[in-house]
Design a protein around this motif. Structure first.
Motif, PDB file in Angstrom:
ATOM      1  N   VAL A 115       0.846  -1.192   0.000  1.00  0.00           N
ATOM      2  CA  VAL A 115       0.000   0.000   0.000  1.00  0.00           C
ATOM      3  C   VAL A 115       0.884   1.245   0.000  1.00  0.00           C
ATOM      4  O   VAL A 115       1.796   1.377   0.820  1.00  0.00           O
ATOM      5  N   GLY A 116       0.627   2.148  -0.918  1.00  0.00           N
ATOM      6  CA  GLY A 116       1.294   3.444  -0.927  1.00  0.00           C
ATOM      7  C   GLY A 116       0.368   4.490  -0.324  1.00  0.00           C
ATOM      8  O   GLY A 116      -0.834   4.464  -0.570  1.00  0.00           O
ATOM      9  N   PHE A 117       0.925   5.387   0.467  1.00  0.00           N
ATOM     10  CA  PHE A 117       0.100   6.407   1.106  1.00  0.00           C
ATOM     11  C   PHE A 117       0.665   7.781   0.776  1.00  0.00           C
ATOM     12  O   PHE A 117       1.830   8.080   1.069  1.00  0.00           O
ATOM     13  N   ILE A 118      -0.192   8.614   0.172  1.00  0.00           N
ATOM     14  CA  ILE A 118       0.175   9.983  -0.180  1.00  0.00           C
ATOM     15  C   ILE A 118      -0.625  10.928   0.702  1.00  0.00           C
ATOM     16  O   ILE A 118      -1.854  10.975   0.627  1.00  0.00           O
ATOM     17  N   GLY A 119       0.051  11.671   1.584  1.00  0.00           N
ATOM     18  CA  GLY A 119      -0.625  12.632   2.444  1.00  0.00           C
ATOM     19  C   GLY A 119      -0.704  12.191   3.894  1.00  0.00           C
ATOM     20  O   GLY A 119      -1.794  12.046   4.445  1.00  0.00           O
ATOM     21  N   VAL A 120       0.454  11.991   4.523  1.00  0.00           N
ATOM     22  CA  VAL A 120       0.461  11.528   5.918  1.00  0.00           C
ATOM     23  C   VAL A 120       0.464  12.729   6.872  1.00  0.00           C
ATOM     24  O   VAL A 120       1.363  12.908   7.690  1.00  0.00           O
ATOM     25  N   GLY A 121      -0.584  13.543   6.758  1.00  0.00           N
ATOM     26  CA  GLY A 121      -0.751  14.703   7.629  1.00  0.00           C
ATOM     27  C   GLY A 121      -1.596  14.374   8.838  1.00  0.00           C
ATOM     28  O   GLY A 121      -1.538  13.265   9.380  1.00  0.00           O
ATOM     29  N   ALA A 164      -1.794  -3.415  10.583  1.00  0.00           N
ATOM     30  CA  ALA A 164      -2.544  -4.587  10.135  1.00  0.00           C
ATOM     31  C   ALA A 164      -1.699  -5.521   9.267  1.00  0.00           C
ATOM     32  O   ALA A 164      -2.208  -6.531   8.775  1.00  0.00           O
ATOM     33  N   GLY A 165      -0.432  -5.185   9.083  1.00  0.00           N
ATOM     34  CA  GLY A 165       0.477  -6.073   8.380  1.00  0.00           C
ATOM     35  C   GLY A 165       0.677  -5.792   6.910  1.00  0.00           C
ATOM     36  O   GLY A 165       1.313  -6.583   6.200  1.00  0.00           O
ATOM     37  N   TYR A 166       0.173  -4.664   6.418  1.00  0.00           N
ATOM     38  CA  TYR A 166       0.380  -4.316   5.012  1.00  0.00           C
ATOM     39  C   TYR A 166       1.744  -3.642   4.842  1.00  0.00           C
ATOM     40  O   TYR A 166       2.059  -2.695   5.590  1.00  0.00           O
ATOM     41  N   CYS A 177       3.531  -0.024  -5.766  1.00  0.00           N
ATOM     42  CA  CYS A 177       2.365  -0.325  -4.939  1.00  0.00           C
ATOM     43  C   CYS A 177       1.186  -0.853  -5.752  1.00  0.00           C
ATOM     44  O   CYS A 177       0.936  -0.413  -6.868  1.00  0.00           O
ATOM     45  N   GLU A 178       0.451  -1.778  -5.145  1.00  0.00           N
ATOM     46  CA  GLU A 178      -0.752  -2.315  -5.755  1.00  0.00           C
ATOM     47  C   GLU A 178      -1.991  -1.512  -5.375  1.00  0.00           C
ATOM     48  O   GLU A 178      -2.979  -1.486  -6.113  1.00  0.00           O
ATOM     49  N   VAL A 179      -1.946  -0.890  -4.210  1.00  0.00           N
ATOM     50  CA  VAL A 179      -3.026  -0.029  -3.736  1.00  0.00           C
ATOM     51  C   VAL A 179      -2.407   1.308  -3.344  1.00  0.00           C
ATOM     52  O   VAL A 179      -1.404   1.343  -2.621  1.00  0.00           O
ATOM     53  N   ILE A 180      -3.008   2.400  -3.806  1.00  0.00           N
ATOM     54  CA  ILE A 180      -2.473   3.736  -3.502  1.00  0.00           C
ATOM     55  C   ILE A 180      -3.570   4.547  -2.843  1.00  0.00           C
ATOM     56  O   ILE A 180      -4.628   4.781  -3.426  1.00  0.00           O
ATOM     57  N   GLN A 181      -3.322   4.947  -1.619  1.00  0.00           N
ATOM     58  CA  GLN A 181      -4.290   5.723  -0.842  1.00  0.00           C
ATOM     59  C   GLN A 181      -3.844   7.188  -0.837  1.00  0.00           C
ATOM     60  O   GLN A 181      -2.685   7.504  -0.560  1.00  0.00           O
ATOM     61  N   ILE A 182      -4.788   8.078  -1.144  1.00  0.00           N
ATOM     62  CA  ILE A 182      -4.501   9.510  -1.179  1.00  0.00           C
ATOM     63  C   ILE A 182      -5.337  10.199  -0.106  1.00  0.00           C
ATOM     64  O   ILE A 182      -6.542   9.987  -0.014  1.00  0.00           O
ATOM     65  N   CYS A 183      -4.695  11.044   0.694  1.00  0.00           N
ATOM     66  CA  CYS A 183      -5.414  11.832   1.709  1.00  0.00           C
ATOM     67  C   CYS A 183      -4.779  13.215   1.759  1.00  0.00           C
ATOM     68  O   CYS A 183      -3.907  13.490   2.588  1.00  0.00           O
TER      69      CYS A 183
END
Length: 299
Positions: A6-12, A25-27, A61-67
Motif C-alpha cells: 500500500v502506498g500512502f500519499i498525504g500523511v498529515g 494490520a500487516g500491510y 504499490c498495488e493499492v495507492i491511498q490519497i489523503c
C-alpha cells in the motif's frame, strides 16, 4: 496470503493515523515526503519505506491511498509524467480519501479506467483522534469488485463503512455531510455571540444547550474551544471548511439545487479566510463572529 503493498500519499493530520493503522494490520507500506516530516519519520521508524517521488511510490504499490487537502492536489498526484496514472501498473487501485470535488473525481476515474486502474472515493468523517484509533467513518463510491478488493484496507482505519454506490457517490455525500457540520459551526458561533451580547455567558449557554436534545458530537468538540480554549479538540481548518463549501456550491449548481442557507454558511468561512485566519480551526469561528459584534475573549 500475501498482502498487497500500500502506498500512502498525504500523511498529515488524518493520513498519519490512517497509514499507521494500515501498517499495524500487516500491510507493507510505502510513503512519500510530506511538508510535515513528523508522520513520515514515525512510519519509517515502524518499518515503512519512503519513496523519493509519487512516480516511484506508484510503481511499487498495488493499492495507492490519497489523503490530501482537495481536488487540485489529487489531480496533481494522478496526472502527468510523474503521476499515478502513468506510473502505476494496470490492475492497481487508487483510494481517494480527500474531500474532493465530485466533478473532478469522475473525470479522474475515467482517465484511470483507460489504464485499467479503478478509482475509489472514500472520504472521511470524524477527526485525527479517530484516525489514530482506527475508528473513522467513511462513505464509499466503488463498483462491486473494486469495493471487495479495498474493503479489508478500509477496515484498518474505519469503524463505520457505508458503501453508497458507484465512484463519485462518496465525495457527493461527504460534501453534504460537511455542509451540515459547518452549518452547525456557523449557527453555534452566531448563537454564542447573540447570547454573550445579551448578557449570557458561554457557560450558561452550554449548561442549557449541552444538556438538551440539540447537543451532539460536533457540538461537544466545537465548544471545547469556547469553554476550555482547547485548540486540539477539533483540528479542521477554516481554509478547508471554506474549500469544502465552495465544492458544495459547485455541486448544487451542477445538479440545479437552490442553496441559500449553504451560501450563508460558506460566506462565514470566506470572511474569516479573507482576513488571513484560514489556518485557524473551525471552533475559532466563534471568536471571529463575536469580534464582528464588538466582543473580546474576556467579555
Amino acid at each position: 496470503m500475501t498482502k498487497p503493498v500500500v502506498g500512502f500519499i498525504g500523511v498529515g493530520l488524518m493520513g498519519h493515523g490512517m497509514a499507521r493503522n494500515i501498517q499495524s494490520a500487516g500491510y507493507p507500506l510505502v510513503v512519500v515526503a510530506h511538508r510535515n516530516r513528523t508522520g513520515v519519520e514515525d512510519l519509517i521508524e515502524r518499518g515503512a519505506t519512503e519513496a523519493s517521488s509519487i512516480a516511484e511510490l506508484a510503481s511499487q504499490c498495488e493499492v495507492i491511498q490519497i489523503c490530501v487537502s482537495g481536488s487540485p492536489q489529487v489531480e496533481a498526484a494522478i496526472r502527468g509524467d510523474g503521476g499515478i496514472a502513468t506510473n502505476a501498473a494496470p490492475g492497481s487501485v487508487v483510494i481517494d480519501s480527500s474531500t474532493s470535488n465530485p466533478v473532478s473525481t469522475l473525470q479522474l476515474a475515467e482517465e484511470l479506467a483507460e489504464r485499467d486502474i479503478p478509482l475509489v472515493d472514500a472520504p472521511l468523517g470524524r477527526t485525527p483522534k479517530e484516525a489514530l484509533a482506527g475508528t473513522l467513518d467513511t462513505m464509499v463510491g466503488a463498483d462491486d469488485a473494486t469495493f471487495a478488493r479495498v474493503e479489508p484496507i478500509l477496515t484498518c482505519w474505519a469503524g463505520n463503512i457505508v458503501r453508497l454506490g458507484p465512484v463519485g457517490a462518496g465525495h457527493k455525500m461527504k460534501l453534504i455531510m460537511n455542509f451540515i457540520s459547518m452549518g452547525y459551526a456557523a449557527l453555534y458561533a452566531e448563537a454564542l455571540t447573540i447570547s454573550r451580547k445579551a448578557g449570557l455567558s458561554v457557560e450558561q449557554f452550554d449548561a442549557v444547550i449541552g444538556s438538551s436534545r440539540m447537543a451532539n458530537g460536533f457540538y461537544e468538540t466545537f465548544m471545547k474551544w469556547s469553554l476550555e480554549r482547547d485548540e486540539t479538540a477539533h483540528r479542521f481548518s477554516i481554509a478547508n471548511a471554506h474549500k469544502d463549501m465552495r465544492y458544495l456550491t459547485a455541486l448544487a449548481l451542477d445538479v440545479g439545487a437552490v442553496n441559500p442557507v449553504q451560501s450563508a454558511v460558506r460566506n462565514s468561512f470566506a470572511a474569516m479566510e479573507a482576513v488571513g485566519q484560514g489556518e485557524k480551526y473551525v471552533p475559532m469561528l466563534a471568536d471571529f463572529i463575536a469580534a464582528g459584534s464588538g466582543l473580546t475573549e474576556e467579555e
